[in-house]
Structure formats: C-alpha cells, structure tokens
Design an enzyme around this catalytic site. Sequence first.
Site, PDB file in Angstrom:
ATOM      1  N   SER A 113      66.630  24.639 -18.341  1.00 46.98           N
ATOM      2  CA  SER A 113      67.500  23.408 -17.935  1.00 46.98           C
ATOM      3  C   SER A 113      68.839  23.640 -18.041  1.00 46.98           C
ATOM      4  O   SER A 113      69.295  24.478 -17.190  1.00 46.98           O
ATOM      5  CB  SER A 113      67.564  22.227 -19.325  1.00 46.98           C
ATOM      6  N   ASP A 141      59.413  16.565 -12.296  1.00 43.77           N
ATOM      7  CA  ASP A 141      60.711  16.489 -12.788  1.00 43.77           C
ATOM      8  C   ASP A 141      61.860  16.012 -11.712  1.00 43.77           C
ATOM      9  O   ASP A 141      61.437  16.009 -10.733  1.00 43.77           O
ATOM     10  CB  ASP A 141      60.958  17.904 -13.205  1.00 43.77           C
TER      11      ASP A 141
END
Length: 331
Positions: free
Chosen positions: A173, A276
């Site tokens: 991330s 996502d």
Amino acid sequence: MSGGHTAPQVVEDYRGVIQLFSDGTVVRSNAPAPLQPPEQFPDVLGVQWKDVVYDATLGLKLRMYRMAVATPVAGDTERRLPVLVCFHGGGYCLGTFEKPGFHSCCQRLASELPAVVLSADYRLGPEHRLPAAIDDGEAVLSWLRGHSLLGPGADPWLAESADFARVFIAGESAGGNLAHNVAVRLGSGQLSIDPVRVVGYILLTPFFGGAERTATEAEPPAGAFFTPEMSDKLWRLSLPEGASRDHPVANPFGPDSPSLMTVAFPTVLVVVAGRDILHDRTVHYAARLKGMEKPVELAVFEEEKHLFFSLQPWGEAANELIQIMKRFVRI
C-alpha cells in the site's frame, strides 16, 4: 462568555483514529482492532527478530528478521542471504512494523524466501507530511550502506548473513508507493548507496492517486473495503498542505510529475488485487513502465482485496504470493 475565542474545529477526521484541528493540532486514538483474531498471526519457528535504531536523531527504528542458522564461513557468498527492505502500509498516516499482520508477513518472508528482512517504520502524516516518509526510506538504505562498509563491525546479523549485492525493496500500500519513490531517487542518481546494490522492487497493492478517477475508483469492485473517500482523506492528511492528488509522490504520471523515461529501474514486481479500488491505477502504472521498456512483472490476484497479504498472511493468496516472491528474489 470569555473573550470571544473560538475553539479549534475538526477539519479532517479519519475514522475517529486521526483528527486534524483547525489550529494544526493532531489527536490520535487507538487504531481499530485487527479484523482477524491474534491466532491468525502465528510466530514462525526458527525466525529471530530484534528492533534496532536506524535514525537516532528522529528515533526511527526497524525490525530485523533472520533464520536462526549456522554462521556462514567468512567470504562464503553462496550461503549469504538477500536483504529484503520492507515498508508497511497505512496511507502514510497509520501503521507500524509492529502491526501483527505485517510482523507475521515478515517472519514468513525471512523463513521462506529466505532473506534477511528489514521492516522499517517511517514518519507519518499529518504531523510529518510527505516527502518525510520517503526521506526516511532513503535513510534506511543509507543506514544499510553504512553497515556494508563496516565489514565485521556491522550488526552481527548483517555481517554474518547479508548479501549486500542482492537487496530488494518491498512495500505494501503506502509502503509500495514509498518503494516506488525510493526507486526513482536511486534510479535518477539523487541517491547513491554503493556498494549496496538494489536488484529489484516489490510493490504490493501500492497506494497511488490522481485527481481524475479511474473506473475502479468511480465504481468500486464488489467487496472492496478501501473506498475512494478513505483514499482521498489519507492523501489530504499526508501530502503537503494544498497539494492535489496529482502531486508527483501520489501520481507518478501526473501533469507536474517528472518523466520516468530516463530513470533506471531494476526489475519491478507489481502485485494487484482485483477487488481493490486501486486495481486500474496499479495496472496502468505497470503498463506505463513497460511502455518505457522498464523490466516489469505483473501479478494479478483477481479475487483479493487491498492489503490482502498482511490481512491474511497465511491465506491461499499469501501462499501463492510467497511462491512468486521466491522466484523473484532469485532473478
């Protein structure tokens, strides 16, 4: 009534965990409990770990992992292990290497790659806005370079086990975004860490942004827990005040971002989750690098969500990812 003073007002609130007030004060509460019970993050037998300071001035630490193995014979490079530098996620505002899921991931990587794993904390926004975290990533590599020059005087775990010519930089991330930006600094000559040699990058569901919505941001995939609103807020809390999501740190291909054409990249493994909101942005990132003839490998996990590795470090997708990473670190 007293003097007409107005109490500071909350101007940003991220899930009750971070509150930014109009006078610049930041109040943090305890982060939400992990989604999984602690038994889903077991320790790995045979893996040693310890915390060390890499920047004494800022009080920044990293957690070092290695297998408990016999000390290699001096000069025996065959038995030395690659070094994997890892950066946690959290939107540049949250997280730590102590987070149980990420700690468990790093133990697995130290055991199964195997590698000497360095999992580093870095300064967080909004108290320390970008590029502070990227500066800290650079400091980790400078710290590693310092140990590579010390020989027997280096940290014993590095002196005994590390192959400084086989260093990989990984991040999940925001950590993946950090890894990219460190790659740009190294590949453009802004940072030199000789004789340490970075031979690959691993970006796990990396956190990129942009002012214009992608398709998966405009219409989030089914099951996506990370929302565009969460992403926007984290960028507002971490980027320099007043910056848009097209800031070069967030958007490598934004209107004000320098070209990556002349940046030298080693092989980059980009890991994408199908469920996502960042799916399209990450696929686009890999495609743009490939279009510049950069060495890029793309691995898509269609049924997984953002942060799937640290949220379920012992799940089937994590098992598959470990196998991909094992092949990658042998490039």
